[in-house]
Scaffold this motif. Structure first.
Motif, mmCIF file in Angstrom:
data_model
loop_
_atom_site.group_PDB
_atom_site.id
_atom_site.type_symbol
_atom_site.label_atom_id
_atom_site.label_comp_id
_atom_site.label_asym_id
_atom_site.label_seq_id
_atom_site.Cartn_x
_atom_site.Cartn_y
_atom_site.Cartn_z
ATOM 1 N N ARG A 68 39.483 49.516 -22.817
ATOM 2 C CA ARG A 68 39.129 49.963 -24.163
ATOM 3 C C ARG A 68 38.967 51.476 -24.243
ATOM 4 N N GLY A 69 39.417 52.162 -23.195
ATOM 5 C CA GLY A 69 39.401 53.624 -23.195
ATOM 6 C C GLY A 69 38.022 54.244 -23.078
ATOM 7 N N MET A 70 37.085 53.516 -22.522
ATOM 8 C CA MET A 70 35.722 54.023 -22.395
ATOM 9 C C MET A 70 35.459 54.508 -20.978
ATOM 10 N N THR A 71 34.532 55.450 -20.866
ATOM 11 C CA THR A 71 34.085 55.962 -19.576
ATOM 12 C C THR A 71 32.562 55.858 -19.521
ATOM 13 N N VAL A 72 32.007 56.142 -18.364
ATOM 14 C CA VAL A 72 30.552 56.114 -18.203
ATOM 15 C C VAL A 72 29.880 57.069 -19.192
ATOM 16 N N GLU A 73 30.524 58.170 -19.487
ATOM 17 C CA GLU A 73 29.958 59.140 -20.427
ATOM 18 C C GLU A 73 29.794 58.563 -21.831
ATOM 19 N N ASP A 74 30.577 57.543 -22.158
ATOM 20 C CA ASP A 74 30.512 56.911 -23.489
ATOM 21 C C ASP A 74 29.351 55.937 -23.626
ATOM 22 N N LEU A 75 28.738 55.546 -22.522
ATOM 23 C CA LEU A 75 27.728 54.492 -22.543
ATOM 24 C C LEU A 75 26.364 54.993 -22.998
ATOM 25 N N VAL A 76 25.634 54.119 -23.685
ATOM 26 C CA VAL A 76 24.282 54.437 -24.130
ATOM 27 C C VAL A 76 23.342 54.554 -22.933
ATOM 28 N N VAL A 77 22.260 55.218 -23.138
ATOM 29 C CA VAL A 77 21.179 55.308 -22.155
ATOM 30 C C VAL A 77 20.288 54.096 -22.374
ATOM 31 N N ILE A 78 19.934 53.404 -21.292
ATOM 32 C CA ILE A 78 19.101 52.203 -21.405
ATOM 33 C C ILE A 78 17.647 52.458 -21.005
ATOM 34 N N GLY A 79 17.339 53.698 -20.674
ATOM 35 C CA GLY A 79 15.969 54.033 -20.294
ATOM 36 C C GLY A 79 15.924 55.336 -19.541
ATOM 37 N N GLU A 80 14.764 55.597 -19.009
ATOM 38 C CA GLU A 80 14.523 56.843 -18.295
ATOM 39 C C GLU A 80 13.833 56.532 -16.976
ATOM 40 N N ASP A 81 14.267 57.182 -15.911
ATOM 41 C CA ASP A 81 13.640 57.022 -14.606
ATOM 42 C C ASP A 81 12.204 57.541 -14.689
ATOM 43 N N GLU A 82 11.255 56.716 -14.282
ATOM 44 C CA GLU A 82 9.839 57.101 -14.375
ATOM 45 C C GLU A 82 9.504 58.340 -13.560
ATOM 46 N N ASP A 83 10.130 58.481 -12.413
ATOM 47 C CA ASP A 83 9.801 59.588 -11.527
ATOM 48 C C ASP A 83 10.532 60.878 -11.892
ATOM 49 N N THR A 84 11.823 60.777 -12.146
ATOM 50 C CA THR A 84 12.632 61.981 -12.373
ATOM 51 C C THR A 84 12.864 62.293 -13.849
ATOM 52 N N GLU A 85 12.556 61.324 -14.719
ATOM 53 C CA GLU A 85 12.802 61.433 -16.151
ATOM 54 C C GLU A 85 14.285 61.572 -16.479
ATOM 55 N N GLU A 86 15.136 61.229 -15.511
ATOM 56 C CA GLU A 86 16.584 61.250 -15.737
ATOM 57 C C GLU A 86 16.982 60.013 -16.541
ATOM 58 N N PRO A 87 17.965 60.158 -17.432
ATOM 59 C CA PRO A 87 18.421 58.997 -18.192
ATOM 60 C C PRO A 87 19.106 57.972 -17.283
ATOM 61 N N ILE A 88 18.937 56.705 -17.618
ATOM 62 C CA ILE A 88 19.564 55.619 -16.869
ATOM 63 C C ILE A 88 20.617 54.982 -17.769
ATOM 64 N N LYS A 89 21.818 54.817 -17.245
ATOM 65 C CA LYS A 89 22.903 54.158 -17.968
ATOM 66 C C LYS A 89 23.231 52.849 -17.261
ATOM 67 N N PRO A 90 23.935 51.948 -17.940
ATOM 68 C CA PRO A 90 24.355 50.709 -17.280
ATOM 69 C C PRO A 90 25.208 51.008 -16.053
ATOM 70 N N THR A 91 25.176 50.107 -15.093
ATOM 71 C CA THR A 91 25.948 50.234 -13.868
ATOM 72 C C THR A 91 27.324 49.610 -14.061
ATOM 73 N N VAL A 92 28.350 50.341 -13.713
ATOM 74 C CA VAL A 92 29.718 49.846 -13.820
ATOM 75 C C VAL A 92 30.048 49.059 -12.554
ATOM 76 N N ILE A 93 30.498 47.807 -12.733
ATOM 77 C CA ILE A 93 30.848 46.956 -11.591
ATOM 78 C C ILE A 93 32.179 46.257 -11.879
ATOM 79 N N ASP A 94 32.776 45.706 -10.830
ATOM 80 C CA ASP A 94 34.059 45.024 -11.018
ATOM 81 C C ASP A 94 33.858 43.510 -11.121
ATOM 82 N N ALA A 95 34.942 42.810 -11.438
ATOM 83 C CA ALA A 95 34.887 41.369 -11.673
ATOM 84 C C ALA A 95 34.390 40.588 -10.458
ATOM 85 N N ASP A 96 34.747 41.022 -9.247
ATOM 86 C CA ASP A 96 34.272 40.328 -8.047
ATOM 87 C C ASP A 96 32.753 40.369 -7.952
ATOM 88 N N GLU A 97 32.172 41.538 -8.229
ATOM 89 C CA GLU A 97 30.709 41.666 -8.185
ATOM 90 C C GLU A 97 30.056 40.805 -9.260
#
Length: 133
Positions: free
Chosen positions: A90-119
């Motif tokens: 669908r022409g999407m990259t990780v940069e296109d994904l929403v943030v699902i939260g923030e790391d409590e320690d680093t305050e860095e944004p957390i995005k969904p994890t990209v995985i393949d069909a086998d996983e």
């Protein structure tokens, strides 16, 4: 993790607008987070569009839910995955994904994890329940 804790996976395969599946699924996830369960969410097929940031739903006359996805980690739903092939098809990259939260320690944004069909298949085999939306 205790054996009595149920592993529940939500699969999101539908586009975010045009039906209530994605919105209702989001509500169910938040409700289920209140229970003692190991929750994971996998977005695949057209469901990956639900994770695309910057959606404007004004002309559709419906409430957007990007902000709600932004607090999944606050509800202890941090096992959020997106199917790599579905995203790429669908022409999407990780940069296109929403943030699902923030790391409590680093305050860095957390995005969904990209995985393949086998996983995804391996994860599905470990679940007690799989709920499709």
């Amino acid at each position: 993790m205790s054996d009595d804790i149920k592993k529940i996976m939500f699969t999101v395969r539908n586009a975010p607008h045009g039906s209530i599946y994605v919105y209702e699924g989001l509500e169910v996830k938040l409700i289920m987070a209140a229970y003692d369960a190991d929750i994971s969410v996998v977005f695949m097929d057209d469901g990956v569009y639900a994770l695309q940031q910057g959606q404007n739903t004004t002309e559709l006359g419906i409430k957007g839910f990007e902000a709600t996805y932004g607090v999944l980690v606050d509800y202890e739903i941090d096992k959020v995955y997106v199917d790599k092939k579905s995203m790429e098809d669908r022409g999407m990259t990780v940069e296109d994904l929403v943030v699902i939260g923030e790391d409590e320690d680093t305050e860095e944004p957390i995005k969904p994890t990209v995985i393949d069909a086998d996983e995804i298949g391996k994860m599905m085999a470990e679940q007690h329940n799989i709920l499709p939306f």
